[in-house]
Design a protein around this motif. Structure first.
Motif, mmCIF file in Angstrom:
data_model
loop_
_atom_site.group_PDB
_atom_site.id
_atom_site.type_symbol
_atom_site.label_atom_id
_atom_site.label_comp_id
_atom_site.label_asym_id
_atom_site.label_seq_id
_atom_site.Cartn_x
_atom_site.Cartn_y
_atom_site.Cartn_z
ATOM 1 N N ALA A 228 -16.913 7.360 -14.486
ATOM 2 C CA ALA A 228 -17.399 6.018 -14.158
ATOM 3 C C ALA A 228 -18.540 5.637 -15.094
ATOM 4 C CB ALA A 228 -17.843 5.942 -12.705
ATOM 5 N N VAL A 229 -19.455 6.575 -15.319
ATOM 6 C CA VAL A 229 -20.579 6.312 -16.228
ATOM 7 C C VAL A 229 -20.072 6.083 -17.651
ATOM 8 C CG1 VAL A 229 -22.641 7.329 -17.277
ATOM 9 C CG2 VAL A 229 -22.269 7.532 -14.803
ATOM 10 N N ILE A 230 -19.171 6.948 -18.122
ATOM 11 C CA ILE A 230 -18.633 6.798 -19.489
ATOM 12 C C ILE A 230 -17.904 5.470 -19.647
ATOM 13 C CG2 ILE A 230 -16.912 7.702 -21.108
ATOM 14 C CD1 ILE A 230 -17.663 10.532 -20.052
ATOM 15 N N ILE A 231 -17.072 5.115 -18.680
ATOM 16 C CA ILE A 231 -16.311 3.866 -18.764
ATOM 17 C C ILE A 231 -17.248 2.671 -18.689
ATOM 18 C CG2 ILE A 231 -14.632 2.417 -17.534
ATOM 19 C CD1 ILE A 231 -13.169 5.096 -16.891
ATOM 20 N N LEU A 232 -18.276 2.749 -17.850
ATOM 21 C CA LEU A 232 -19.244 1.658 -17.751
ATOM 22 C C LEU A 232 -19.948 1.445 -19.086
ATOM 23 C CD1 LEU A 232 -20.796 -0.376 -15.944
ATOM 24 C CD2 LEU A 232 -22.452 1.448 -15.558
#
Length: 170
Positions: A158-162
């Motif tokens: 989620a952090v990487i995609i954000l």
């Protein structure tokens, strides 16, 4: 939730199809959908039509098969897997039809507001299930590759995609 919502969406689409077939002008819509227009074929060119059909088929099948593989991998062996013409809307408007034609159909149906609300609610869940299917590949890869829990994999991805999506946002 997806299983119940997808079944409910299917039932609602079937009810909508039956209602649409009973509308005035439905015969013209069915003719447009089912009878080939050979003048249009010669105008556009058979090569372009075959190419467009193959592109659509490839895209649709690749998404469908990928989603079935993703969700199917979690299943046990016990489980198995025309209104446009009535309202004067052009059928070649593409995805916008869902926001133009269907509201007209729902307005003219008995209990249309309820049917319309349910339809768009179910479509929202259909969109979420597609998003889950797309991201499940990434989550599953991290779980298998790095031997981490699902929760950690979801948080990290989620952090990487954000972060990776920020250039698109800006």
């Amino acid at each position: 939730v997806s299983k119940v919502m997808m079944i409910a969406l299917l039932v609602l689409i079937l009810a909508l199809a039956v209602n649409s077939i009973l509308l005035s002008g439905a015969g013209e819509g069915l003719k447009f959908y089912l009878v080939p227009d050979f003048e249009k074929v010669s105008e556009i060119g058979i090569g372009n039509i075959v190419s467009a059909a193959m592109n659509q088929s490839f895209f649709t099948l690749s998404l469908g098969i990928a989603a079935m593989e993703i969700f199917g991998s979690y299943m046990t062996k016990d489980n198995t897997l025309p209104a446009c013409f009535s309202y004067g809307v052009e059928p070649d408007q593409g995805p916008a039809l869902i926001f133009i034609t269907l509201p007209n159909v729902f307005v003219n149906m008995a209990g249309g507001r309820i049917w319309g609300t349910l339809f768009f609610l179910f479509m929202t869940f259909a969109c979420f299930s597609t998003i889950i299917a797309v991201f499940e590949n990434i989550i599953s890869f991290c779980i298998d590759m790095f031997k981490i829990s699902r929760t950690k994999s979801v948080i990290i991805n989620a952090v990487i995609i954000l972060i990776a999506s920020l250039p698109c946002v800006f």
